[in-house]
Each structure stands twice: as C-alpha cells, then as structure tokens.
Design an enzyme around this catalytic site. Structure first.
Site, short mmCIF file in Angstrom:
data_model
loop_
_atom_site.label_atom_id
_atom_site.label_comp_id
_atom_site.label_asym_id
_atom_site.label_seq_id
_atom_site.Cartn_x
_atom_site.Cartn_y
_atom_site.Cartn_z
N HIS A 149 0.81 -1.22 0.00
CA HIS A 149 0.00 0.00 0.00
C HIS A 149 0.85 1.28 0.00
O HIS A 149 1.96 1.32 0.52
CB HIS A 149 -0.92 0.02 1.23
CG HIS A 149 -0.15 0.05 2.52
ND1 HIS A 149 0.27 1.22 3.12
CD2 HIS A 149 0.31 -0.96 3.31
CE1 HIS A 149 0.94 0.94 4.23
NE2 HIS A 149 0.98 -0.38 4.37
N HIS A 156 11.64 -1.39 -12.90
CA HIS A 156 11.42 -2.84 -13.01
C HIS A 156 11.47 -3.44 -11.60
O HIS A 156 12.50 -3.37 -10.94
CB HIS A 156 12.50 -3.46 -13.89
CG HIS A 156 12.31 -4.93 -14.14
ND1 HIS A 156 13.10 -5.64 -15.00
CD2 HIS A 156 11.43 -5.85 -13.63
CE1 HIS A 156 12.73 -6.90 -15.03
NE2 HIS A 156 11.71 -7.05 -14.19
#
Length: 203
Positions: A125, A134
């Site tokens: 979150h 990446h």
C-alpha cells in the site's frame, strides 16, 4: 496491438496479452536475425499503418525502454495486467506498464509509465513508483516506499516500509534495503550496502 521487442521479455508479454484476450497485430525488433517468436512473424520496418496502432515496449532493460519510448510515434496502450495478478481498484497505473502473472499491487499505490511489475512480486500500500522501473520476480516492496525513475529492484529483494529509492538505482537480487538509497547507486546484500555508482545513459 504492436509489441516492440522480440526477446525473452516479449514472450511473457505475449502470454499476458493472450491471458486477457488482446489481439497482437505485429511484433517488431531492430535485430533482423530474429524471424519468429512463439509462432508470430517478427517485422523490422515501421510503416504508417503500424504507427497508428497502440503499442507496448517489450524490452527488459529500463534505459533502453526509455530511449525507445522517445523514438516511437505510436500511442502507448493502457496498463496490461495479467488475469492472475491482484491489483487494488485504488491503485493508479500509467500507460505502457505491464503487471505479470501472480503479482500483487495493493491499495493507494501509484505506478508510472512503462514499468515492469514482474512475476510474483508484491507492491504494498501507498507505494510510489516512477517511470521505467522494473520490480523483478518475487521482490517485495513494502508500504510507503518511493522508487525513482529507472530503478531496478532485483529478484527476491525486500524493501522495508518507508524507504526512498533514488533514480536509476540497481538493487541486487536477494538484497534487504533498510535505508534510503541515493540516485545511481548499486546496492547488494543483507542489509543492503552501496558497492558503486552507475552512470547510466538514461537520456
């Protein structure tokens, strides 16, 4: 749909597109020795018709992906999310990003353009991820982490809550990051230590 790139990363993107029922029109690559990938013909020249189609860049290298994105005139597709991935409805994901099989992206996260959220990775979150990042397979980015443009989080790495990762950073596979990391640093180990600084041609 146009896929730019015909190497290993493209194979996974082809599978993701198939999983969500997206039609693949053409696959392009500069390497003229590449003729086919997973049964698709590989083209090497861009026509006006091809430029009109939505595109995704299937290149794993963050710096090359950025440079290619600046050269193309195509519209880039909305985020591509594998059907097995779990992505919160409260997450924002920009164009050209791909979320691979079994990845998890939790609430109130922001992910930039042309990112790779790879297989089995977890983005918790309130994470902010810049463009061209990446997150490698099985990496874990815990809550309230910030990751700058172009950074590469290695396979199985863990970033603890609240850490800030700079731009164009490389985090080695299996590393555990407990402190903020400055731009261009290369970090390995548990706990992660800076071993050098990379001067990347990121345009």
């Amino acid at each position: 749909m146009i896929i730019y790139g015909a190497s290993g990363h493209a194979k996974v993107i082809i599978d993701v597109l198939k999983s969500i029922g997206k039609e693949i029109d053409h696959i392009l690559d500069d390497d003229r020795s590449l003729k086919k990938i997973l049964g698709f013909d590989v083209k090497h020249d861009i026509s006006q018709d091809i430029e009109k189609l939505d595109a995704i860049i299937a290149i794993g290298n963050n710096s090359i992906r950025k440079n290619v994105s600046k050269k193309l005139s195509n519209n880039f597709c909305e985020a591509i999310i594998d059907k097995s991935a779990v992505v919160s409805k409260d997450t924002e994901i920009q164009y050209g990003t791909v979320v691979m099989p079994n990845a998890i992206v939790n609430s109130s996260t922001s992910i930039g353009a042309h990112c790779i959220i790879n297989t089995n990775s977890v983005v918790e979150h309130d994470v902010i991820i810049g463009d061209f990042v990446h997150i490698s397979p099985s990496a874990t980015v815990t809550g309230n982490v910030k990751i700058g443009e172009g950074s590469h989080i290695g396979a199985g790495a863990v970033i603890i809550p609240g850490v800030k990762i700079g731009e164009w950073v490389t985090i080695g596979a299996g590393s555990v990051i407990i402190n903020d990391i400055p731009d261009h640093a290369v970090v390995v180990g548990n706990p992660g230590k800076i071993i050098k600084y990379n001067k990347i041609d990121n345009g």
